[in-house]
Write an enzyme that holds these catalytic residues in place. Structure first.
Site, PDB file in Angstrom:
ATOM      1  N   ASP A  31       0.857  -1.188   0.000  1.00  0.00           N
ATOM      2  CA  ASP A  31       0.000   0.000   0.000  1.00  0.00           C
ATOM      3  C   ASP A  31       0.890   1.234   0.000  1.00  0.00           C
ATOM      4  OD1 ASP A  31      -1.949   2.082   0.778  1.00  0.00           O
ATOM      5  OD2 ASP A  31      -3.222   0.415   1.422  1.00  0.00           O
ATOM      6  N   LEU A  33      -0.290   4.146   0.912  1.00  0.00           N
ATOM      7  CA  LEU A  33      -0.907   4.963   1.955  1.00  0.00           C
ATOM      8  C   LEU A  33      -1.500   6.268   1.433  1.00  0.00           C
ATOM      9  CD1 LEU A  33       1.595   4.424   4.937  1.00  0.00           C
ATOM     10  CD2 LEU A  33      -0.409   3.062   4.267  1.00  0.00           C
ATOM     11  N   LEU A  78      -6.862  -4.302  -4.360  1.00  0.00           N
ATOM     12  CA  LEU A  78      -7.765  -3.244  -3.909  1.00  0.00           C
ATOM     13  C   LEU A  78      -7.131  -1.861  -4.018  1.00  0.00           C
ATOM     14  CD1 LEU A  78      -8.781  -5.947  -2.493  1.00  0.00           C
ATOM     15  CD2 LEU A  78      -9.762  -4.471  -0.756  1.00  0.00           C
ATOM     16  N   ALA A  80      -6.067   1.564  -5.316  1.00  0.00           N
ATOM     17  CA  ALA A  80      -6.649   2.390  -6.385  1.00  0.00           C
ATOM     18  C   ALA A  80      -6.825   3.830  -5.927  1.00  0.00           C
ATOM     19  CB  ALA A  80      -8.013   1.830  -6.809  1.00  0.00           C
ATOM     20  N   ILE A  82      -9.704   6.446  -5.655  1.00  0.00           N
ATOM     21  CA  ILE A  82     -11.114   6.101  -5.449  1.00  0.00           C
ATOM     22  C   ILE A  82     -12.061   7.295  -5.450  1.00  0.00           C
ATOM     23  CG2 ILE A  82     -10.585   3.975  -4.193  1.00  0.00           C
ATOM     24  CD1 ILE A  82     -11.027   5.526  -1.586  1.00  0.00           C
ATOM     25  N   TYR A 146     -13.000   8.095 -13.142  1.00  0.00           N
ATOM     26  CA  TYR A 146     -12.825   6.994 -12.195  1.00  0.00           C
ATOM     27  C   TYR A 146     -13.516   5.737 -12.702  1.00  0.00           C
ATOM     28  CZ  TYR A 146     -13.857   4.144  -8.045  1.00  0.00           C
ATOM     29  OH  TYR A 146     -14.012   3.101  -7.164  1.00  0.00           O
ATOM     30  N   ASN A 175     -22.122   0.422  -2.462  1.00  0.00           N
ATOM     31  CA  ASN A 175     -21.577   1.435  -1.547  1.00  0.00           C
ATOM     32  C   ASN A 175     -21.313   0.856  -0.161  1.00  0.00           C
ATOM     33  OD1 ASN A 175     -23.741   2.797  -3.509  1.00  0.00           O
ATOM     34  ND2 ASN A 175     -21.954   4.121  -3.282  1.00  0.00           N
ATOM     35  N   VAL A 189     -20.195   8.571   2.912  1.00  0.00           N
ATOM     36  CA  VAL A 189     -21.353   9.367   3.313  1.00  0.00           C
ATOM     37  C   VAL A 189     -21.853   8.957   4.689  1.00  0.00           C
ATOM     38  CG1 VAL A 189     -22.967   7.860   2.044  1.00  0.00           C
ATOM     39  CG2 VAL A 189     -23.636  10.196   2.617  1.00  0.00           C
ATOM     40  N   ARG A 213     -28.757   4.899  -2.726  1.00  0.00           N
ATOM     41  CA  ARG A 213     -27.581   4.043  -2.640  1.00  0.00           C
ATOM     42  C   ARG A 213     -27.957   2.730  -1.969  1.00  0.00           C
ATOM     43  NH1 ARG A 213     -26.442   7.010  -5.929  1.00  0.00           N
ATOM     44  NH2 ARG A 213     -24.691   8.442  -6.110  1.00  0.00           N
TER      45      ARG A 213
END
Length: 312
Positions: A31, A33, A78, A80, A82, A146, A175, A189, A213
């Site tokens: 990662d 970070l 995972l 990315a 985002i 994206y 989501n 959110v 969502r």
């Protein structure tokens, strides 16, 4: 198995790492970070299955060559960029991270015959038109760079399955929310709303708040992602995961705040990239993986609020 998790210090990534360790695997986290935090995985470092944390960029080919000197059986990708607004402001960075970075990783997985599970997003879909929900055959609509970068990366992942016989799965969670989600940015959110509620601040909603969502609790999401890696039946497939129930942002705010008095509507920062209705049909995940969500929205909101209270 020996497992590599890119983005493993991020929100969903740390839950994937947790589940893999609980299942008895040996886990390496890679990662940079940019979205995650090393503190998210600090508690796992004493676990006998946690091999190492490597801070680095998935586009760094020399680093990837070094990482893949250790044999892996499985890679959960995972890592990315985002943020939708960031992709609109600076599409090049999102494309480089999400598409080019995925290609660099795919090449190592191909050379070393490592199965890859690619984390995509429900943001690749066009709006849901009815109450039956969005299946994997639903039309795509890359309404932001994206989403476009994720679709491009999905196609590369599946091309390696067809061209090279590389075991590969594309997962599209809806989501996701829960403990360890960041309060900043546009994606969290639930976390943002709960934090504002606890700090007696107004909850601000982009636009008119009628957009819906399908909210998936993070532990359910992690269980789905991990199972996609375990199952040969998912190879070469795109698979959705969601709760199967959508809620408007207005109703979500009222549910969290306990009323409407502290809810404010503000101008949308990217209305052109808004998806008005997102509702998941996860029947394929149930059929291929035996997966179903277990945590209701009300239970998940309570778990998330309880966690946020501990850190404020």
């Amino acid at each position: 198995m020996n497992v590599l998790v890119t983005g493993g210090a991020g929100f969903i990534g740390r839950w994937v790492v947790k589940r893999l360790l609980e299942d008895g695997h040996r886990v390496t986290v890679l990662d940079d970070l940019s979205n995650g935090a090393e503190s998210n995985i600090e508690a796992f470092k004493a676990h006998e299955g946690f091999r190492q944390f490597i801070r680095g960029d998935i586009k760094d080919e020399a680093l990837l060559d070094e990482v893949f000197k250790h044999p892996f059986q499985l890679c959960y990708h995972l890592g990315a960029s985002i943020n939708v607004q960031d992709s609109i402001d600076d599409p090049g960075t999102t494309f480089d991270n999400d598409t080019v970075g995925t290609f660099r990783l795919l090449e190592r997985c191909r050379l070393h015959r490592v199965k890859i599970v690619f984390m995509s997003t429900c943001m690749v879909y066009d709006r849901c038109l009815d109450e039956s929900g969005i299946t994997e055959a639903h039309p795509a609509k890359p309404a932001s760079p994206y989403a476009g970068a994720k679709i491009a990366a999905e196609n590369m992942v599946l091309s390696y399955y067809y061209a090279y016989g590389l075991p590969a799965v594309v997962v599209r969670p809806f989501n996701t929310y829960g403990p360890f989600q960041k309060f900043g940015g546009e994606g969290g959110v639930v976390a943002i709303f709960i934090k504002k509620k606890l700090q007696a601040e107004d909850l601000q909603i982009y636009g008119d708040g009628t957009q819906t969502r399908d909210l998936l609790y993070v532990d359910d999401c992690a269980r789905f992602v991990v199972q996609a890696g375990y199952s040969d039946r998912a190879d070469g497939q795109i698979v959705n995961a969601g709760f199967g129930r959508d809620i408007s942002i207005n109703d979500l705010a009222k549910l969290i705040a306990g009323g409407e008095s502290r809810i404010r509507h503000v101008e949308h920062i990217h209305p052109q990239s808004e998806i008005q209705k997102l509702l998941c049909d996860y029947s394929k995940a149930r059929r291929l993986l035996g997966w179903e969500p277990q945590v209701t929205l009300e239970e998940g909101l309570k778990k998330t609020e309880d966690w946020i209270r501990t850190i404020l």
